[in-house]
Design a protein around this motif. Structure first.
Motif, PDB file in Angstrom:
ATOM      1  N   VAL A   3       0.867  -1.168   0.000  1.00 16.22           N
ATOM      2  CA  VAL A   3       0.000   0.000   0.000  1.00 16.22           C
ATOM      3  C   VAL A   3       0.907   1.221   0.000  1.00 16.22           C
ATOM      4  CG1 VAL A   3      -1.742   1.233   1.332  1.00 16.22           C
ATOM      5  CG2 VAL A   3      -1.764  -1.251   1.303  1.00 16.22           C
ATOM      6  N   SER A   4       0.630   2.201  -0.885  1.00 14.07           N
ATOM      7  CA  SER A   4       1.432   3.422  -0.910  1.00 14.07           C
ATOM      8  C   SER A   4       1.251   4.154   0.412  1.00 14.07           C
ATOM      9  CB  SER A   4       1.021   4.317  -2.077  1.00 14.07           C
ATOM     10  OG  SER A   4      -0.207   4.959  -1.791  1.00 14.07           O
ATOM     11  N   ASP A   6       0.372   7.248   1.002  1.00 21.32           N
ATOM     12  CA  ASP A   6      -0.876   8.014   1.039  1.00 21.32           C
ATOM     13  C   ASP A   6      -2.075   7.093   1.238  1.00 21.32           C
ATOM     14  OD1 ASP A   6       0.401  10.433   0.741  1.00 21.32           O
ATOM     15  OD2 ASP A   6       0.039  10.563  -1.427  1.00 21.32           O
ATOM     16  N   GLU A   7      -2.089   5.979   0.504  1.00 17.77           N
ATOM     17  CA  GLU A   7      -3.180   5.007   0.674  1.00 17.77           C
ATOM     18  C   GLU A   7      -3.168   4.442   2.081  1.00 17.77           C
ATOM     19  OE1 GLU A   7      -3.673   2.968  -3.716  1.00 17.77           O
ATOM     20  OE2 GLU A   7      -1.949   2.417  -2.493  1.00 17.77           O
ATOM     21  N   ALA A  10      -4.678   6.886   4.536  1.00 16.03           N
ATOM     22  CA  ALA A  10      -6.135   6.948   4.379  1.00 16.03           C
ATOM     23  C   ALA A  10      -6.798   5.713   4.990  1.00 16.03           C
ATOM     24  CB  ALA A  10      -6.500   7.082   2.900  1.00 16.03           C
ATOM     25  N   VAL A  11      -6.213   4.560   4.766  1.00 15.06           N
ATOM     26  CA  VAL A  11      -6.772   3.317   5.313  1.00 15.06           C
ATOM     27  C   VAL A  11      -6.686   3.334   6.840  1.00 15.06           C
ATOM     28  CG1 VAL A  11      -6.397   0.814   5.487  1.00 15.06           C
ATOM     29  CG2 VAL A  11      -6.430   1.912   3.257  1.00 15.06           C
ATOM     30  N   SER A  40      -8.257  -4.630  -0.017  1.00 17.82           N
ATOM     31  CA  SER A  40      -7.247  -5.485  -0.652  1.00 17.82           C
ATOM     32  C   SER A  40      -6.473  -6.218   0.450  1.00 17.82           C
ATOM     33  CB  SER A  40      -6.285  -4.633  -1.479  1.00 17.82           C
ATOM     34  OG  SER A  40      -5.418  -3.910  -0.619  1.00 17.82           O
ATOM     35  N   GLU A  43      -4.169  -3.856   2.237  1.00 15.27           N
ATOM     36  CA  GLU A  43      -4.909  -2.922   3.101  1.00 15.27           C
ATOM     37  C   GLU A  43      -5.381  -3.634   4.365  1.00 15.27           C
ATOM     38  OE1 GLU A  43      -6.850   0.202  -0.094  1.00 15.27           O
ATOM     39  OE2 GLU A  43      -7.796  -1.764   0.147  1.00 15.27           O
TER      40      GLU A  43
END
Length: 137
Positions: A3-4, A6-7, A10-11, A40, A43
Motif C-alpha cells: 500500500v502506498s 498516502d493510501e 487513508a486506510v 485489498s 490494506e
C-alpha cells in the motif's frame, strides 16, 4: 504488492473511525467486517497492524480478550482468539494467513471495544484528552 504511503494513511484513518464506531455502538461488528472484507489483502494487513496497536494502547487484559472473543462470533480455538487471550496477549495478526484476516479483525475490534469501554468508564471518565473517546457524530 503493498500500500502506498498516502493510501496507507487513508486506510489507517478510516480504520480508526471504523473501530471507534463499533466501540461506541454506532455500527455493528458485522457491518464493519464487511467493510474490512472489501479491502485489498495489503490494506487488510495495514488495518490489522493499526487495530493491533489500538488494542495495545487500550491495555487489554486476558479477561477483555475472553469477553471480546465471545462477542466476536469467532471460535475460541481460532488462532486470533488464542493469541488475544494469552497473558500477556500476543500480537502479529497481520502475519496470519490471509484466510484468517477477517477473524482476526473481528477479534481485535471486539476486544478493543471491551477494553476501550472499560477505560472510558474508569481511567478516562470525564477527564480524558483522548480524541477517540469522544462520541462520534
Amino acid at each position: 504488492m503493498g500500500v502506498s504511503s498516502d493510501e496507507g494513511r487513508a486506510v489507517r484513518r478510516e480504520a480508526e473511525r471504523v473501530v471507534n464506531e463499533v466501540a461506541q455502538g454506532l455500527r455493528t461488528l458485522d457491518d464493519r467486517s464487511s467493510w474490512f472484507s472489501a479491502l485489498s489483502p495489503a490494506e487488510r494487513q495495514a488495518v490489522l497492524q493499526e487495530v493491533g496497536g489500538y488494542a495495545m494502547q487500550a491495555h487489554i487484559t486476558a479477561t477483555d480478550g475472553q469477553v471480546g472473543v465471545a462477542r466476536s462470533g469467532v471460535k475460541p480455538t481460532a488462532n486470533s482468539s488464542v493469541m488475544i487471550c494469552m497473558d500477556p496477549p500476543r500480537y502479529g495478526f497481520a502475519a496470519l494467513p490471509a484466510d484468517e484476516h477477517v477473524k482476526a479483525f473481528r477479534v481485535l475490534v471486539a476486544v478493543f471495544s471491551v477494553a476501550d469501554t472499560r477505560r472510558r468508564q474508569t481511567l478516562c471518565n470525564g477527564s480524558c484528552g483522548h480524541a477517540w473517546h469522544n462520541v462520534l457524530p
